[in-house]
Design an enzyme around this catalytic site. Sequence first.
Site: not given
Lengths: 488, 482
Positions: A78, A153, A177
């Site tokens: 990420k 996310s 997330s």
Amino acid sequence: MSIPNTIAGAARALRDGSVTAVDLLESVLERAHLTEAQLHAYLNIDRDGARAAAEAADADLAAGNDRGPLHGIPIALKDNMCTRGLETTAASQILAGYLPPYDATVVTRLREAGAVIVGKTNLDEFAMGSSTENSAYGPSFNPWDITRVPGGSSGGSAAAVAAGSAFGALGSDTGGSIRQPASLTGTVGVKPTYGTVSRYGLIAFASSLDQIGPITRTVEDAALLLQAIWGHDPKDATSYPGPYPDPAASLGAGVDGLRIGVVTELAGEGYEPAVESAVADMVAKLQEEGATVVEVSLPSFEIALSAYYLIAPAEASSNLARFDGVRYGLRVDGETTEEMMARTRGQGFGPEVVRRVLLGTYALSAGYYDAFYGQAQRVRAAIRADVARVFGEVDVLVSPTSPTVAFSAGARVDDPLAMYLSDICTIPSNLSGDPAMSVPIGLDEQGLPIGFQVMAPSLGEETMFRVAAEVERLAGFDARPEIPVVAG
Amino acid sequence: MSWEAVIGIETHVELSTRSKMFCGCVVDFGAAPNTNVCPVCLGLPGALPVPNRKAIEGIIAIGLALNCEITERSVFHRKNYFYADLPKNYQISQYDVPVCHDGHLDVEVDGQTRRVGIERAHMEEDTGKSTHVGDGGRIDAASATLLDFNRSGVPLVEVVSRPDIRSAAEARVYAQELRAIVAELGVSDARLEEGSIRFDANVSIRPEGSEELGTKVEIKNMNSFRSLERAIEFEIARQIAAVEAGEELVQETRHWDEEAGETLSMRTKEGSSDYRYFADPDLVPLVVPADWVEEIRSTLPELPEQRRKRYAGLGLDPKSAEILSASSPVIRGLFDDALDAGAPAPAAFNWLTGEVTAWMRRTESEPSNLTGVRVAALIELVDTGVVSATAAKEVLEGVLAGEGEPRAVAEARDLVQVSDRGELAGAVEEVLAANSDAVERYRGGEEKVIGFLVGQVMRQTGGKADPKLVNELIRESLAGNG
């Protein structure tokens, strides 16, 4: 040559000589080549760096220097984890072009474990969101239906793993997330016990809640990836010193004799029937396998969301103060230093980030602190107490991971409260600091994945993985998304 | 109306630890700008703070020296405000649960002991340094601001006194005493000129006898004890004049202008800053177990106040005790050793703070050939009349120069007084015989002529006679022959 699709399978194939790390990487890059235009899972694929790492991994293995299960495995990160010399943006305009001078601890550990870092995946700006639509560089889409969101996310990481453009990925989980996008993309996502994975080098959203964890295709893979990244880190003052549990120790041990609590509060209004029935079916199967199932009530879960939306923005308002145009990232000039800072932040932050920074600043302000931030901390303490009480009675708690399957792109962007409700099942574990994970258990009638959440007490990863592995076996979920392929 | 000043002092002490408060960067103020920096003290994305154990030991030592309670679980808070030289735009500090609280410092002013309460001492990190360039360095006219983050993250201890101070002189003594303590503890360079210790004063006035606090004004930028005292004196007078002229005082921060000799309003809106303090989630509570506190307590050096009391107990007057207490460790060590070797305190004090200190200054060197035993021996030589007071200074020079024990130096340099009665009697008789008119005048009642006669004997003996003994012998001789 057939390319395995799990980390464990690839690790075996590498060692029996049927594939090389370069083969694994090429398969992933080819997959990305075919799907990225539709998914936009990655912000940045580091082809050169990854090829060099894959070649080095092959050479290492040939030389007898076996670094373990992640050796030669392509992993995505990420883009809120710092990578030395590789652009790291947290999907924000304010960090466009930012090249960190150091690697996050998880990155160092992955490199030491011989993993091949494919690139940086998309996210909601500063991890604030539940759909990956708040990225300054454009949204990601769900491999199961490219008109829908992959969740967020960590939507880019989840989409990449679901699509096969990475064998595994790291996400970060502040309020769900990792787990919510895993649920929406049919992947396994783990939020480990707070403090077990170093946050050093993770661009902070809400420090007391943030935790890095794996997103993979199988429960076993998640255990392998977790073992590679966790452990005490002297650079993180909140890091847990040990001893650490072994998440892989009881995989395959079944659930006979375990006590499983079904959370009363995580059902009902707002939950899609297909989600509720799939979860209920799985609970029934677990009971058939010998688990004792009890309904448990955690009243504080009802107010967890409200507390979360004070604590997380409050911490974020302070954590994001450093993005001021003075030392790195975007700078928009002004007549005075203050004006430069204000303009930089005004232009550099997207609307959701601005909303949360304002909310958090307000919650911490003199005269409001006690009513907002102070009250939220008391709710947090109540949740901890509630959870501790319940874990005296059951070994794990279960619930849906998300009240709904993947929703349509754009459906919730103008309704922050609807978006915030996406995380209603996942937020309590962040507030309590306990581990939780999502396992795919099937598809709804539209062909969209449904996730099952297993929550355990702090450092209860062994039991959590044990239950998750049984859920995975009972679900027999092995569907793969069919992504309309457009050759780039 | 008669007014009373109410003064509190906030002191920032920069600890001289090897590394910074929350990262491993070296603390070195002489280094080229931005060379002692890392992701943590530059506030780079993702970097995290880890507390420095040595700094915590430093603040505990300060707290103990100020008679504070040490908190077992204290908390680091974030103080949020935007400033270009504050890399994270928040400062890690402490808020409602500091490491040290509720202590006191006794200060002596005009022979009176006054107890100043210490509200708290907390741990925090320093900021970077801004330099405004162009147009005289004023921030509003500067063309650019240069930032140096070498100082960013250096451990700071903030000591907050209670508003127990009543005069500028008291404030100065408080500040001097605090500086002396910090220097003695060795936890800071404690140099005002370099800013490693900084004092800000909160000053207000109220009618004599009132218990209420008046409007508080904070004054900054005092770079010496003298300017601290002058600034407070000025501020008290300014406030009294303003109130007596019917003006209302405003709560504000004022800047001391050393050259103009006045405090100037910084025109900042006070009360508008809301630091939004909250517990830093990157750090866990700071746990200080009692045995750690005791371990630190056991290593504390003798503090200035304790030392003054001890010296006074050894027979030094208060002024001497203070001078000696403020002397260098070498001098103080020699003093203690000399007393151990039997020297009387006043004489040891005189020699060490007088001749020895002067010699150290003159030669810019350490008295490495001097020991407490030698100091005692030198004093003994004078007291027993072996050498004269004047000759003793020369003996000391010799000892300091490495010529050996005082006695040996006196002999080698031929400074030992002739104090053998028989040996001197001949010289006395000769002088008396050769100066019959002087003898006559003495006998006629002119007492002071004896000084002349003694001088003649001293000349005769090449200055080596013990003048006291010569005097005695002359008187005996004249009386006996009368």
